[in-house]
Design an enzyme around this catalytic site. Structure first.
Site, PDB file in Angstrom:
ATOM      1  CG  ASP A  19     -17.573 119.675  47.041  1.00 18.67           C
ATOM      2  OD1 ASP A  19     -17.281 119.663  45.835  1.00 18.67           O
ATOM      3  OD2 ASP A  19     -17.582 120.712  47.735  1.00 18.67           O
ATOM      4  CE  LYS A  77     -16.789 123.855  41.473  1.00 22.83           C
ATOM      5  NZ  LYS A  77     -16.312 123.733  42.876  1.00 22.83           N
ATOM      6  CD  GLN A  88     -14.894 126.457  45.014  1.00 20.93           C
ATOM      7  OE1 GLN A  88     -15.896 125.850  44.680  1.00 20.93           O
ATOM      8  NE2 GLN A  88     -13.698 126.126  44.564  1.00 20.93           N
TER       9      GLN A  88
HETATM   10  N1  GUN Z   1     -11.674 123.855  45.811  1.00 19.39           N
HETATM   11  C1  GUN Z   1     -10.947 123.232  44.865  1.00 19.39           C
HETATM   12  N2  GUN Z   1     -11.611 122.172  44.389  1.00 19.39           N
HETATM   13  C2  GUN Z   1     -12.781 122.105  45.041  1.00 19.39           C
HETATM   14  C3  GUN Z   1     -13.902 121.233  44.969  1.00 19.39           C
HETATM   15  O1  GUN Z   1     -13.934 120.258  44.219  1.00 19.39           O
HETATM   16  N3  GUN Z   1     -14.931 121.518  45.812  1.00 19.39           N
HETATM   17  C4  GUN Z   1     -14.906 122.550  46.670  1.00 19.39           C
HETATM   18  N4  GUN Z   1     -15.942 122.736  47.454  1.00 19.39           N
HETATM   19  N5  GUN Z   1     -13.885 123.397  46.757  1.00 19.39           N
HETATM   20  C5  GUN Z   1     -12.832 123.164  45.943  1.00 19.39           C
END
Ligand code: GUN
Length: 281
Positions: free
Chosen positions: A117, A50, A94
């Site tokens: 998110d 990311k 995350q």
């Molecule tokens: N863990 C797995 N997928 C995601 C996501 O899309 N966002 C976040 N913050 N954590 C995750």
């Protein structure tokens, strides 16, 4: 028959568009803060990918690495600090979080205008109501974007979504049933308690596999000519695999996403797009 939906290529196009828009911004560039807790290798890898996306499009980002012993109060204080920072437009914590921390409490503490998110209840509510001014979950946005790009009609089609997670299944169902272009689908949300599961998947014009079960969707579960979107990523002895038994299902699907190179890159592109949306709002 059986054409590949190239998520890598569509995501690259999207990043190029974002880069152009961001470079044209006067003054400060958008900023995204990641909170990475503990040493989970998958979380570390996701945050790294990311962050690389941010660098490519001109979003400034930084990763706040915290111990997995952190208390909920300490984490809330970090979020408050980022909520108040003028140069931060997006905050991404995350997941998964350590067990002493309640995920809902953390998600609700993030300023909804910085919730890149799209997990905050306010944004989820806006999504369900069909408002366009919120921030919405990245993986469902990426899937809708892929279907639009490939001109795969959703209106009047039976979309069967397998998996009812808050991150994918539920928000995707909300997007696809909206009364507007890219929506208007008849959506079935199937899950582990669904009866006659195979009969349902066989009736799907568009089948979305998002339950996190390695190679679960086999060719006998798919209607010939259906569009198949694989959201799953499972670590197995033979490496990372999706929820779809790709080699056999691709023979009967009209369109299918590969794994890797399907939905994953789109999720990141939509995160970058959400960060710009947060900046502009
Ligand atoms: N863990 C797995 N997928 C995601 C996501 O899309 N966002 C976040 N913050 N954590 C995750």
């Amino acid at each position: 028959m059986n054409q590949l939906i190239d998520g890598r290529a569509v995501a690259a196009q999207e990043r190029a568009k974002l880069k152009e828009k961001i470079s044209a911004l006067p003054g400060r560039k958008p900023g995204l803060a990641f909170i990475l807790i503990g040493k989970d290798p998958a979380s570390i890898a996701y945050v790294r990918m990311k962050k690389k996306g941010c660098e490519e499009v001109g979003i400034h980002s930084h990763v706040l690495k915290l111990s997995d012993k952190i208390t909920e109060g300490e984490l809330l204080a970090e979020i408050d600090h980022l909520n108040a920072k003028q140069d931060i437009d997006g905050i991404l914590v995350q997941q998964p979080l350590p067990k002493q921390i309640t995920t809902d409490v953390i998600v609700e503490a993030i300023d909804p205008t910085k919730d890149v998110d799209g997990f905050h209840p306010l944004n989820m509510g806006k999504l369900l109501l069909g408002h366009s001014d919120g921030l919405f979950p990245c993986t469902p946005l990426g899937i809708v974007h892929l279907l639009k790009t490939y001109k795969i009609e959703t209106a009047g089609k039976h979309v069967v979504i397998c998996g009812r997670s808050n991150i994918v299944g539920k928000p995707l169902a909300a997007m696809l049933c909206q009364k507007r272009a890219g929506g208007n689908a008849t959506v079935t949300l199937a899950h582990s308690q669904t009866e006659n599961f195979t009969a349902l998947t066989q009736s799907a014009d568009i089948l979305i596999a998002a339950m996190g079960k390695a190679s679960f969707i086999t060719a006998d579960m798919v209607k010939p000519g259906a569009v198949v979107v694989d959201v799953g990523v499972s670590r197995t002895q033979s490496g990372l695999v999706g929820d779809v038994a790709f080699d056999e299902v691709r023979k009967i699907a009209s369109w299918i996403t590969p794994m890797p190179g399907g939905v994953g890159p789109m999720t990141i592109a939509m995160l970058l797009s959400n960060t710009l949306k947060g900046y502009l709002s």
